[in-house]
Design a protein around this motif. Structure first.
Motif, PDB file in Angstrom:
ATOM      1  N   THR A   1      42.009  41.004  42.012  1.00  0.00           N
ATOM      2  CA  THR A   1      42.591  41.935  42.984  1.00  0.00           C
ATOM      3  C   THR A   1      41.728  41.976  44.241  1.00  0.00           C
ATOM      4  OG1 THR A   1      41.417  43.880  42.113  1.00  0.00           O
ATOM      5  CG2 THR A   1      43.528  43.310  41.094  1.00  0.00           C
TER       6      THR A   1
ATOM      7  N   LEU B   1      46.184  46.249  42.344  1.00  0.00           N
ATOM      8  CA  LEU B   1      45.769  46.612  40.986  1.00  0.00           C
ATOM      9  C   LEU B   1      46.973  46.776  40.065  1.00  0.00           C
ATOM     10  CD1 LEU B   1      42.988  49.274  41.668  1.00  0.00           C
ATOM     11  CD2 LEU B   1      42.687  47.195  40.315  1.00  0.00           C
TER      12      LEU B   1
ATOM     13  N   THR C   1      38.540  42.888  39.073  1.00  0.00           N
ATOM     14  CA  THR C   1      38.871  43.835  40.142  1.00  0.00           C
ATOM     15  C   THR C   1      37.766  43.875  41.185  1.00  0.00           C
ATOM     16  OG1 THR C   1      37.875  45.752  39.026  1.00  0.00           O
ATOM     17  CG2 THR C   1      40.159  45.245  38.507  1.00  0.00           C
TER      18      THR C   1
END
Length: 355
Positions: free
Chosen positions: A11, A103, A120
């Motif tokens: 992400t 996300l 992430t």
């Protein structure tokens, strides 16, 4: 898409931070594409803006769904078509929403089995308030929050109560919570790190044994032993690290945040990387924040992102190895003949009469 290569969703994080810079620098090394199929969950327009601002030669293939990812390219999956103004160095509601949309899409795809792991990149506090989240990981209203494990070559360390004030941590701390988090850590060590019989050290709340040690920690360790978890302690934090006791254990569970992070920062020479335990999806993150102060300047260090990707790849492989024997258990090769009639089951044997 090449089926055998591990698919890593990455992400883009806060679009006003260093996310895209670290992505481009990481995949400037072509050997990274030999290890995994990367899918960047973000925006081609925003990525192109960062590329131009940084003056980086970075090529990516634009896709609309994970199934279209190319095994030998840096894939850029379009998560939204909205125009998002990039304001490098400043957290904004728009940059937080862009991070949130990436996300959400990445975790939806992971739950659908379209990617094997999620890495992430850092977002700001507005992202966490936009949805019910813990750290940078969206949750589906779980019964318990995940456990963030900080990983380096020297340490694996986690905190029972997470990133909060010490006063709040002490209010939250219970025997049940300690058992829950220690069990979560134990399972992650076995499944994600492939340690067959992990040893976990629990640290005391107080420098000397006090109320929490007697009423919470020692009973928790007894319960963990009864459940087959190798938990030891509790140990006073100062002597534990100064005497290098941490080298005798596979992981350390502290009672509050700074008790974990102070020694981790001092003892870990490599970049900080986290793995989120207690989730059905492999989730890792680099330990740095959005670093707004250097966004767009080309000076960001990408090594933590590279290590987070390595950790995700290893965890996926370890989980597959761990789960494989459980997926197809051997069938019984014989039928055990039993008399299941109630008459036999509930008959009380007669005592032999004495003559």
């Amino acid at each position: 898409m090449e089926e055998n290569k591990i698919r890593i969703a990455i992400t883009h994080g806060d679009t006003n931070g260093i996310g895209y810079e670290t992505i481009f620098k990481t995949f400037s090394d072509p050997t990274m594409l030999e290890l995994c199929t990367p899918i960047i969950y973000g925006s081609p327009k925003i990525a192109a803006y960062h590329r131009k601002t940084l003056g980086i030669q970075a090529n990516f293939s634009i896709i609309n769904k994970a199934e279209d990812a190319h095994a030998d390219k840096l894939n850029m999956l379009t998560c939204f078509d909205d125009e998002v103004k990039v304001e490098l160095g400043s957290p904004t509601a728009a940059s937080a929403m862009a991070a949130h949309k990436a996300l959400t899409r990445a975790f939806d795809d992971a739950k659908a089995g379209l990617v094997d792991a999620v890495v992430t990149l850092p977002a700001n506090a507005m992202t966490n308030s936009a949805d019910d989240t813990t750290g940078d990981t969206p949750q589906e209203k779980p019964q318990s929050t995940p456990l963030v494990v900080h990983v380096s070559d020297e340490l694996r360390i986690a905190s029972v109560t997470g990133d909060m004030s010490l006063a709040d941590a002490l209010r939250l701390l219970t025997k049940e919570l300690i058992v829950e988090k220690a069990t979560m850590l134990h399972d992650a060590l076995r499944r994600d790190f492939r340690l067959s019989n992990p040893r976990i050290a629990l640290l005391q709340v107080n420098p000397q044994s006090g109320t929490e040690e007697e009423t919470l920690l020692k009973p928790a360790i007894d319960d963990l032993h009864a459940a087959g978890v190798g938990a030891f302690g509790p140990y006073p934090a100062d002597a534990f690290f100064s005497q290098f006791e941490h080298t005798k254990f596979d992981a350390i569970l502290t009672m509050y945040h700074d008790q974990a992070m102070a020694p981790f920062r001092l003892l870990s020479r490599e970049a900080d990387v986290t793995l989120t335990a207690g989730q059905p999806i492999v989730v890792t993150s680099p330990g740095f924040g959005p670093q707004y102060e250097i966004a767009g300047k080309g000076t960001a260090d990408e090594s933590a992102l590279r290590y987070a990707i390595y950790l995700a790849i290893d965890a996926v492989r370890h989980r597959r190895d761990y789960d494989a024997p459980l997926a197809n258990p051997l069938k019984k090769l014989y039928h055990e003949k039993r008399d299941e009639s109630e008459k036999v089951r509930f008959t009380i044997p007669k005592k032999h009469e004495q003559h």
